[in-house]
Structure formats: structure tokens, C-alpha cells
Design a protein around this motif. Structure first.
Motif, PDB file in Angstrom:
ATOM      1  N   SER A 529       0.415  -0.658  13.164  1.00  0.00           N
ATOM      2  CA  SER A 529      -0.113  -1.053  11.877  1.00  0.00           C
ATOM      3  C   SER A 529      -1.210  -2.116  12.043  1.00  0.00           C
ATOM      4  CB  SER A 529       1.037  -1.559  11.024  1.00  0.00           C
ATOM      5  OG  SER A 529       0.569  -1.934   9.783  1.00  0.00           O
ATOM      6  N   HIS A 535      -0.917   4.644   7.493  1.00  0.00           N
ATOM      7  CA  HIS A 535       0.162   4.201   6.615  1.00  0.00           C
ATOM      8  C   HIS A 535       1.469   4.041   7.385  1.00  0.00           C
ATOM      9  CE1 HIS A 535       3.030   4.374   3.270  1.00  0.00           C
ATOM     10  NE2 HIS A 535       2.017   4.136   2.460  1.00  0.00           N
ATOM     11  N   GLU A 789       0.379   0.135  -0.261  1.00  0.00           N
ATOM     12  CA  GLU A 789       1.359   1.023   0.368  1.00  0.00           C
ATOM     13  C   GLU A 789       2.147   1.848  -0.641  1.00  0.00           C
ATOM     14  OE1 GLU A 789       2.055  -1.503   4.374  1.00  0.00           O
ATOM     15  OE2 GLU A 789       3.657  -1.588   2.905  1.00  0.00           O
TER      16      GLU A 789
END
Ligand code: SRM
Ligand SMILES: Cc1cc2nc3c(=O)[nH]c(=O)nc-3n(C[C@H](O)[C@H](O)[C@H](O)COP(=O)(O)OP(=O)(O)OC[C@H]3O[C@@H](n4cnc5c(N)ncnc54)[C@H](O)[C@@H]3O)c2cc1C
Ligand code: SF4
Ligand code: FES
Lengths: 849, 111
Positions: A529, A535, A789
Motif C-alpha cells: 500500500s 486498493h 477506500e
């Protein structure tokens, strides 16, 4: 062999015999009158936290050894010492060459009128706690309101029982005959400090008060408790915790020597007055004293095993320390608590604000440690208790002042000092586990020596000794993350970054082994990340995420989740507040203002998360990442816009910073604060990054922490304008993300940074390592690629697939969830409480007395 | 009670990511391992009492496929249910449910 009593110490004895004599042939009958397999009485209160009695059973397997026969639910009634037999209530006759008495104690209750009423309990056995739970459930139903309870006896056990009543939803009071709580273990100051803490938990404390009579309710169960001050308190359930007495009847009737204050008299070998009979545990009287703790009993069991196998070990009573547990309030003491030794000096430190009390008792020359009392903060207990009777090595007051923990003795304890008193393990044994038995971690040492496995209070000290010993033996303390990766996080980060690896399988094949675990998978997820690999729920990353990240929400104790949307700078419009209110109401979510200036809604089922978030996203909210190792909140004060002292726009800066770093993943979570002037209402210096306004701009501080080990942030740069401030913070965060270890907050990272703040300033402000351009670019990439998100999850059916209660039963959901009402909101119900599976309805269950 | 309950297709399972299922009234956590074996254990985490084990992390301990509880991180052998790391508590094993594969269909049996 016959063992009478099948409690904790009998278990230790049987386990020791089996382990230390694996091939010899002998046989042992263990007779216990309780119906269950021997269980962990010390952790009995965990029954109320949902552990069944069979889950409390003591492990280690002696009951599966074919030489051992365990008889439960049958009491030994007579011993015939000339015939060497034990006869039980059921008529079983067991012959012995060696008899071991391990009958423990019984809970003594004063002869107060009314102790026979229904609803009156002792607090000693599995039957007691099961009876107590059932009674509370039954009585709550009969009376149709929450119960009130009383505990008679304000010692360690009484307080544990009071906390247990609270867990059952009963409002407890504690009645203590002496003038303070834990009167045997605490001095006046400590007792008072404890009273304040216990009262603060909502437990009513009455000291210098005796219980004189129990009164019955109209239906004959207990209803009131009458006190020596001529008052009475309502009590629907009463627990007596007024001391224990050794169970020595059997020994007495068979003519064995009994101590003046009860207990079977034994010498240093734990033999009784009959050479064929031994006594161990709480029923044994050593020098006229019976112990009430498990550690001495275990030591006695070990001695008898050794003696029976031809050894010469003997038992000497070691000084006992006491630590309150299971209550949620800390209190502990050891040694000469009252300073009664001739010439003893007492050094006391009391902090009424922090609600702590600490006292050391030392010899007249202030050099030898004689005792200690700790209430509120017992961090010194585990490190100082082993030094009892030894030189303290520093001025006593150095230990007591707030930041003085640093002076605490650490790894250099003499070999014979007992580090873990529960398992009776000395510093030397711990070192030997490393140097001679090849242990390479605290976990190994625990398994090898059993140190640290009972109450856990010695683990910090144990860890220090193990690590120092490892270092000294030349073993560099392993920096391996886990069995799958032999390197620390920062190294793996650098490798993944340099080689452009993109999946866990690639990474583990290239640099590790196996299929990963709950330690390395979330680390890899974080690294991917941080490097901008899509994602968190995309592709193989989804299976790497830790508990909270995989649901983009924080897991609660019952398996539901909390929802915390981002509220940048703590600023929220009335319209958005209304939306939060409506969502919380419609889904029956428990709602509170968090400790970080945001609003949290608790109790969402996994299948409800997308529905809830759809409404929030539609109203303009985005994820607050309360679940991620990432930016949490930027806290701020109201600042120049309204405050008459404000010198800069703190809310504006807080919102700018929050929007910049939102969603930025890091080795651990990080928090930011912005205060509009030096009064520091935003507590910015308690944050990882603290910004404080000055007349000329902003000062920035780094490495602050609240939490378990609070630390103030240190000044990094002064009087910066807005853009310069942002650039310094960019670099600080990017540098931290590269180089910190897993789960290392900025506070320890800064504190351990080689060269300290001066060096950090050179790297970040003067670019001494030539990294600045890279660091700046990393944050710029994050800012450009940010996407909420939750919004992206809602747009992707592949990701939403996993937000279901059951894959093969859509529409059904976890039938075990149950809620009750408290102060007008729903919360998970405890056993015995009125409850409803739907929190919306549960809110109407509020029953008031 | 049906002895065999349909859960989903193999393709519905992501490797090393569990799913919850209802099997004869019992809550079960079903996992597809990295080598495409499918295993099932009880959904209830014995330490917290919450029905959450399908949400744990799947990995390995030595050669053994292992599951870590999402709640307090105890670790179990996914094939036998044996508790490999009780995280300082007493080990408590998990009930393992037999899994049957019928072509692409995954079924779980109540023992
Ligand atoms: C919800 C909240 C308590 C509340 O109801 O007020 C909270 C709840 C939790 N905190 Fe916290 N902390 C909350 C503010 C804080 C604060 C105050 C603050 O942020 O200003 C602190 C001290 C400041 C600090 O971090 O330096 C704080 C220090 C901790 C710590 C200790 C960190 C440390 O470095 O020692 C942990 C444990 C950890 O992260 O490993 C923790 C961990 C947790 C966890 C995640 C525990 C867990 O693993 O489940 C809790 C999640 C519950 C949930 O469902 O959200 N929480 N926690 C607060 C959420 C704020 C928010 O809006 O996001
Ligand atoms: C709630 C609670 C919390 C505690 N917390 C702590 C703590 O934090 N730290 C600590 O050190 N200690 C603690 N203790 C004390 C600890 O549990 C005891 O010290 C320990 O259990 C003593 O072991 P024992 O084998 O001597 O006695 P027990 O464990 O009481 O075992 C004796 C057994 O013998 C049985 N028995 C007696 N007579 C007969 C007979 N004639 N025939 C057959 N069976 C018989 C009894 O029923 C009992 O099962 C706690 C106790 C309680 C109740
Ligand atoms: S202090 Fe934080 S982690 Fe602890 S109970 Fe409160 S919210 Fe949870
Ligand atoms: S002192 Fe209790 S476990 Fe070590």
C-alpha cells in the motif's frame, strides 16, 4: 501413591511426577471432590468473561498418563494410617505407600445471621461461580430490574468478586471490616489511593464496617445487608470473601500433627508427622503459616516430587508479593509493606492527579530494599520485587518520581534473584535457558522455564534479561519478523521497492518461506500500500490484511464493527451531523464522540457495513481509516478564527494536513495535532506530529505519543510558513515509513534514531543523505493517487462479495448477537441480561430500578 | 439435520481468504488453501466467543496450513484444528468439518 484433593497443586504434583519419571513404573490415584477436572482456580473469574469451566481445565496431560487415575466428584472421608488406606464417600478404598494431602482451603464465612439464605455465595470453586451466574440471571428475571450486590471482605479476592458482579451487570458494594481495602497488603496511603480508584469504577466502598445480619426479601431470598453502623443496604446477591482456612479435617481425624492456626504441620521436605504422608499447597502449615497463593504450593509439589525420586530439594517459604488482578485497577505490594523492620525508612510518592501511589521501604542506610507498595501504576513492581533484601543500587527516590522508571534495575540482576515468582524462576535460570538450552526468544524461554506464564507481571523484566543475554552471547537478537521472513520490515520494504514486487506470493518466494502469518502478511500488505500498489482489498492483497483492514472497519468484541468516518480537523456541518444521527438511529448503532475528535458508531454487522457506508458516502463522508496503520485524525483547536488568543488558523491547517495524509499507510498508525497558539489546546505535542502556531508561523514537533508510554514530541523546526511546514512533515513521514520497524510508532523511532534529533534535522532539513527529492516525490505520489477506500469498495461488486454473514445463506445473520440497553443506547448483552437480537429494538429494553 | 450442506463453488473462494457458511444450523468457516485444498472449521472463536474465524489470516506454521484468529491472534492447524499458539492462554482446539468436492461444488458435512 494416593493424592487427596485434585486442585491446582495436586495437578502440579502429578504433572511433575509424570514429567520427571517418564519410564519408572508407579501408580497414582488422585481423589477430588469437585465434579470437574482440576481447573485453574487463579483464573476462575474469567468464567464471567465467557470461559467455560472445561476451558479453565489445567493442561499438561498427567490425567492422560496411564499410571495416573483421576477420581472426581468423590471425597476422601477417612485415612487409616496403620492399614495405609484412604476410604471415600462412595466406598472406594485406595491403598497407598505414599499419601499426599493437597486439600487446599475452604472459604471461611463469619457466623452472621442469614448466611443460609438463597443468593448468598462464597467465591472459591467452579460451583460457586456457576451458582452465582445462574442466580443473577434468575433473580434479574424475577425482580425485572438490574440487581444490587454486596461483597463482604475488601481483600484481593473480594475486589475480584466485586468486579465479577459488575461484569454480570450487578451494581456492587464492598464492605470491609478494616479501615482500608487490601488491609493486609497495603498501607494507609495505598489503601486510600485504591479506594479512590475502586470508587471511580462505580463500586461503593464501605470501610471500618462489619456485616451484622442478612435480611430476607418477601420471597425468602436475600434482600438486605445490615451493617455495624446501623444502616442497611439493599442486596439481591451477597458474596462472602472473608478469608480462607486450611482443609485439615481429614488429617486431624487421622491423628496427624496440626498447626496452632490450622493446617497440616510439615517440615522443609513437606513430610507430615507420619513419614508416609506428605502435605502440599494451602493445606500445609510451614513454620505455623499456611499460604494462600499458588506459587508456594507449586514449589512444595516440586519438592515432594524431587524427594520421592530420591532428591534432596527442600522448601523454604519465599517472601510473597501480591498483585490485584481481574479488577481493572492496579495495586501490588511486597515485603515489609508497613515499614516495621527496625530502622526502616519509607520513601513515598503520591500523585493525586495521576491517581498513583508508590512507596519503597528501605533499610536505615537507604541502601537495601525491604518492601514496596504500588497503586495505580505498578510498573515498578515486577522489576523491584526481585531485589527484595538486596541493594537497591540507586537513591530510592529516583525510582519513584514520574519519569524515574528509567532508573529501574534491569538485566544485571544477580543469578539467584527470582525473576518470576509464580513459576519460581531465577535470573540465572533465564540466562541459562539462553546460554545452555539454546532459547533464542522470550517465547522459547517461557516454554523452557515456564517463567512468565502465570500472572504475566514479570514479562517486561524477563524480556530485558533474555535480550541482553542474547546480545552478550553474541547472538544478535533476531531481527526476523517471523518464521517466514528473516529480516525486519525496513529491509523488506527496500527489497520490494527496488525489485518492484507486487504480490505476496512473489515476495515470499523471493525473500521468505512458507505461506506467511498474521505478523508478516499485514506488513507486506502495508508495504504494498505504501508503494502505491492499488486498493487494499484488490486481488491478493485482500487476504493479507489484518482484522480491521479486511473489513475497512474496527472489529468489536462480539464480531461486529465500528464505523468512523473522517471528520477533518474536527469540523462538521450540521447537515452532516444529521446524517450521522439518522444512520446511527436506523441501524441501531451505539454512538459516541471518540477520543480523537470524531464520531464513532459501533455495532454494525459485516453485512450492514456496505449499506451504512453507501449512505455516508452519498452524504459526502469518506473513510476515517480508524482501522488502518495510517493517518488517524488531525486534532485541532478552534484557533484564530474564533479564539481571542489564536495567532494562526489552526483548523484550516489541520484540514489541509488531514486531506494531504489521509489514507497514507505507515508502519504503525500516526496522529497529528495543530494548536492555534502556545496554550496548546489541541495537545499537539502528544501526537506523532505536533504543529503549534507562533506569531511568525508554525513550530513543528515530532515523535509524540499518548497511549501506553506517553512521550512529548520534540522540536524539529521553528517558525515555518504554511508550505515549508507541509514539506517538513512530508519528509518526516516518508522517512519514517521507509525506515521504521513494524508496529513502531514515531515516538520510539525518533527516540532510537542514531544521532538523535540533531541528525534527523540534518537529514530532513539539510538533506544530508540526499534523500529529500525521493521523500518529497513519495508523498506527492500518494496525494495524487488518493481515492476513498470505501467509495471504491462500494463501486466494485468483487470487493463487496465478502461483506456477507454467510455465503450460502444470504439474508441470515449471526444468531448469537444479542443487545441490551444502557443509557438509551444498545450495547452487547452480558449473560443473564434482558436482550434482543436487533439493536434497534434492544434500545427499548431499558429497565430502571 | 442435513448431513451435507452446499457452500459455494470453488471459484467463489479466494485462496487463503475464508468465508462464513451455515451448515446444518452451525456456523462454519470455510477456507481455500494456496494449493486449492478446501478445509472448514468452526466459525466461533473459542477465546472471545465471537463468530469471526472466517475473517482470520491464513498462512503456515512449518509445513502446516494455519489460521490466526482475527480477535486475539491465537493460531490453529487448519487441517486438524489443533491449537498451535494459544497466545498465552490454555490451548483450545477447533472442531474441523469434513469437506466434500463435487466437481466445482464445495460441500461441508456435519460430523
Ligand atoms: C475509538 C477510540 C476510543 C474512543 O471511543 O474514543 C479508540 C479505540 C481503539 N484504540 Fe485507541 N482509540 C481512540 C483514540 C485513541 C487515542 C486518542 C487520540 O487519538 O487522540 C489514543 C492516544 C494517542 C496516541 O495514539 O498516541 C489511543 C491509543 C491507542 C493505543 C496505544 C498506542 C500507543 O502507541 O501506545 C492502541 C493500541 C495500538 O494501536 O497498538 C489503541 C488501539 C485502539 C483499538 C484499535 C483497539 C483495537 O485493536 O480494537 C480500539 C479500536 C476500537 C474501535 O472500534 O474503533 N489506541 N487511542 C478512539 C478513536 C479515535 C478516532 O476517532 O479514530
Ligand atoms: C477467585 C480466586 C482467585 C485467585 N487468584 C490468585 C492469584 O492471583 N494468585 C495466586 O497465587 N493465588 C490465587 N488464588 C489462590 C489459588 O487458587 C490457590 O492458592 C491454589 O488453588 C491452591 O492450590 P491447592 O491445590 O492447595 O488448593 P485447591 O486448588 O483449593 O485444591 C484443593 C482441592 O482439594 C479438594 N478437596 C479438599 N478436601 C478433599 C477431600 N477430603 N477429598 C477430595 N477432595 C478434597 C478441594 O475441593 C479442591 O478441589 C485465587 C483463588 C481464587 C478462589
Ligand atoms: S483505551 Fe482505547 S483500546 Fe482501551 S478500551 Fe478504551 S478505546 Fe479500547
Ligand atoms: S511473576 Fe507471575 S508469571 Fe512471572
Amino acid at each position: 501413591m494416593v493424592v487427596v484433593g485434585a486442585g491446582m497443586v495436586a495437578h502440579r504434583f502429578a504433572e511433575g511426577m509424570c514429567r520427571r519419571s517418564q519410564h519408572e513404573s508407579w501408580s497414582m490415584t488422585v481423589i477430588g471432590d469437585e465434579p470437574d477436572e482440576p481447573y485453574d482456580r487463579v483464573h476462575l473469574s474469567e468464567f464471567f468473561a465467557g470461559r467455560r469451566i472445561d476451558q479453565l481445565a489445567l493442561q499438561g496431560g498427567p490425567w492422560r498418563d496411564p499410571r495416573v487415575r483421576l477420581v472426581t466428584g468423590d471425597a476422601a472421608e477417612t485415612i487409616d494410617r496403620s492399614a495405609r488406606t484412604v476410604t471415600t464417600r462412595s466406598g472406594l478404598v485406595a491403598e497407598y505407600d505414599t499419601l499426599v494431602l493437597a486439600t487446599g482451603s475452604w472459604a471461611w464465612t463469619p457466623r452472621t445471621e442469614g448466611t443460609g439464605l438463597r443468593g448468598v455465595f462464597s467465591y472459591r470453586t467452579a460451583a460457586d461461580v456457576v451458582g452465582l451466574r445462574d442466580w443473577v440471571a434468575e433473580r434479574t428475571e424475577v425482580l425485572g430490574r438490574p440487581l444490587r450486590g454486596a461483597v463482604v471482605g475488601g481483600g484481593v479476592l473480594g475486589l475480584e468478586a466485586a468486579a465479577a458482579l459488575q461484569t454480570l451487570g450487578v451494581a456492587p458494594a464492598v464492605v470491609e471490616f478494616a479501615d482500608r481495602l487490601m488491609s493486609v497488603q497495603l498501607d494507609d496511603g495505598g489503601g486510600e489511593a485504591l479506594r479512590v480508584l475502586i470508587t471511580g469504577m462505580g463500586i461503593d466502598v464501605r470501610t471500618s464496617t462489619a456485616a451484622t445480619r442478612l435480611g430476607a426479601a418477601p420471597d425468602g431470598a436475600v434482600g438486605t445487608l445490615e451493617l455495624s453502623d446501623d444502616t442497611a443496604m439493599p442486596a439481591d446477591v451477597v458474596i462472602f470473601s472473608t478469608g480462607i482456612r486450611p482443609r485439615d479435617r481429614l488429617a486431624r481425624e487421622s491423628g496427624l500433627a496440626i498447626g496452632e492456626r490450622g493446617g497440616v504441620v510439615v517440615g522443609p521436605t513437606c513430610r507430615t508427622s507420619d513419614r508416609a504422608v506428605w502435605a502440599i499447597g494451602e493445606c500445609a502449615s510451614v513454620n505455623g503459616e499456611c499460604s494462600g497463593l499458588v506459587a508456594p504450593g507449586n514449589a512444595m509439589a516440586d519438592v515432594v516430587v524431587d524427594q520421592l525420586l530420591g532428591g534432596t530439594e527442600t522448601y523454604t517459604a519465599a517472601p510473597e508479593g501480591t498483585k490485584l488482578k481481574g479488577v481493572g485497577v492496579d495495586a501490588a505490594s511486597f515485603g515489609d509493606v508497613f515499614g516495621l523492620s527496625p530502622g526502616a525508612l519509607e520513601v513515598t510518592f503520591a500523585d493525586p492527579v495521576a491517581r498513583t501511589y508508590r512507596k519503597l521501604v528501605v533499610s536505615d542506610d537507604a541502601s537495601t530494599l525491604l518492601g514496596g507498595v504500588f497503586v495505580g501504576d505498578i510498573s515498578l513492581y515486577s522489576s523491584l520485587r526481585p531485589l527484595l533484601g538486596r541493594p537497591l543500587g540507586a537513591d530510592p527516590s529516583a525510582f519513584l518520581v514520574p519519569e524515574g522508571g528509567g532508573a529501574a534495575p534491569s538485566a544485571d540482576l544477580p543469578d539467584d534473584v527470582v525473576v518470576c515468582s509464580c513459576a519460581n524462576v531465577s535470573a540465572g535460570t533465564v540466562r541459562a535457558a539462553v546460554t545452555e538450552h539454546g532459547c533464542t526468544s522470550v517465547g522459547d524461554v517461557k516454554a523452557c522455564t515456564k517463567a512468565g506464564t502465570v500472572c504475566g507481571s514479570c514479562v517486561p523484566l524477563l524480556t530485558k534479561i533474555v535480550n541482553t543475554t542474547l546480545e552478550r552471547t553474541g547472538v544478535t537478537v533476531s531481527t526476523a519478523m517471523c518464521e517466514h521472513f528473516a529480516m525486519p520490515r525496513a529491509e523488506l520494504y527496500a527489497l520490494v521497492r527496488a525489485q518492484g514486487l507486487r504480490t505476496f506470493t512473489e515476495i515470499v518466494t523471493e525473500h521468505g518461506r512458507g505461506r506467511g502469518c498474521a505478523i508478516c502478511k499485514p506488513v507486506v500488505a502495508g508495504i504494498l500500500s505504501q508503494l502505491g500498489v492499488g486498493h487494499v482489498l484488490a486481488g491478493d492483497q485482500a487476504s493479507l490484511q489484518d482484522t480491521n483492514d479486511r473489513a475497512l472497519a474496527n472489529l468489536q468484541k462480539d464480531g461486529t464493527y465500528s464505523v468512523i468516518p473522517r471528520i477533518p480537523g474536527g469540523e462538521i456541518t450540521p447537515e452532516k451531523l444529521v446524517v450521522l444521527g439518522e444512520v446511527a438511529r436506523d441501524f441501531g448503532l451505539y454512538t459516541r464522540i471518540t477520543g480523537a475528535q470524531r464520531i464513532a458508531m459501533f455495532g454494525a454487522r459485516i453485512d450492514q457495513l456496505p449499506l451504512i457506508w453507501q449512505r455516508l458516502v452519498d452524504a459526502g463522508f469518506e473513510s476515517g481509516q480508524a482501522y488502518g496503520k495510517s493517518l488517524r485524525a488531525v486534532k485541532s483547536c478552534v484557533g484564530q478564527a474564533w479564539c481571542r488568543f489564536g495567532v494562526q488558523d489552526s483548523v484550516g491547517m489541520a484540514v489541509r494536513l488531514e486531506m494531504r495524509y489521509r489514507g497514507l499507510r505507515s508502519p504503525h498508525k500516526f496522529k497529528v495535532g495543530v494548536s492555534g497558539c502556545a496554550r496548546e489546546c489541541a495537545e499537539a505535542r502528544g501526537k506523532d506530529v505536533g504543529v503549534i502556531a507562533t506569531e511568525r508561523g508554525w513550530n513543528v514537533y515530532v515523535g509524540g505519543n499518548g497511549g501506553f508510554t506517553p512521550r512529548h514530541a520534540e522540536l524539529l523546526a521553528e517558525d515555518l510558513d504554511d508550505d515549508a511546514l507541509v514539506q517538513v512533515i512530508d519528509r518526516f513521514l516518508a522517512y519514517y515509513i521507509r525506515s521504521a520497524d513494524r508496529l513502531q510508532r514515531t515516538a520510539p523511532w525518533v527516540a532510537e534514531y542514531t544521532g538523535g534529533m540533531a541528525e534527523l534535522r540534518r537529514v530532513l532539513l539539510e538533506d544530508s543523505l540526499g534523500l529529500a527529492a525521493e521523500l518529497d516525490a513519495e508523498i506527492a505520489r500518494h496525494v495524487d493517487s488518493y481515492a476513498d477506500e470505501w467509495r471504491t469498495t462500494l463501486e466494485d461488486p468483487q470487493k463487496l462479495r465478502r461483506f456477507v454473514s454467510f455465503v450460502n445463506a444470504p439474508g441470515e445473520h449471526d444468531p448469537d448477537l444479542a443487545y441490551t440497553a444502557e443509557r438509551g443506547q444498545a450495547r452487547p448483552a452480558r449473560p443473564g441480561e434482558p436482550s434482543h437480537p436487533n439493536p434497534v429494538f434492544a434500545r427499548t429494553l431499558d429497565v430502571r430500578s | 439435520m442435513s448431513p451435507r450442506t452446499y457452500v459455494c463453488r470453488l471459484a467463489d473462494l479466494d485462496p487463503e481468504r475464508g468465508v462464513p457458511a451455515l451448515v446444518g444450523g452451525e456456523q462454519v468457516a470455510v477456507f481455500r488453501l494456496a494449493d486449492d485444498r478446501v478445509v472448514a472449521v468452526q466459525q466461533r472463536d473459542p477465546y472471545s466467543g465471537a463468530n469471526v474465524l472466517s475473517r482470520g489470516i491464513v498462512g503456515s506454521v512449518g509445513e502446516t496450513p494455519a489460521l490466526a484468529s482475527p480477535m486475539y491472534k491465537q493460531v490453529w492447524d487448519l487441517t486438524t484444528g489443533e491449537c498451535l499458539d494459544p497466545a498465552g492462554k490454555e490451548p483450545i482446539a477447533l472442531t474441523v468439518y469434513p469437506v466434500e468436492r463435487d466437481g466445482d461444488d464445495v460441500w461441508v458435512l456435519t460430523p
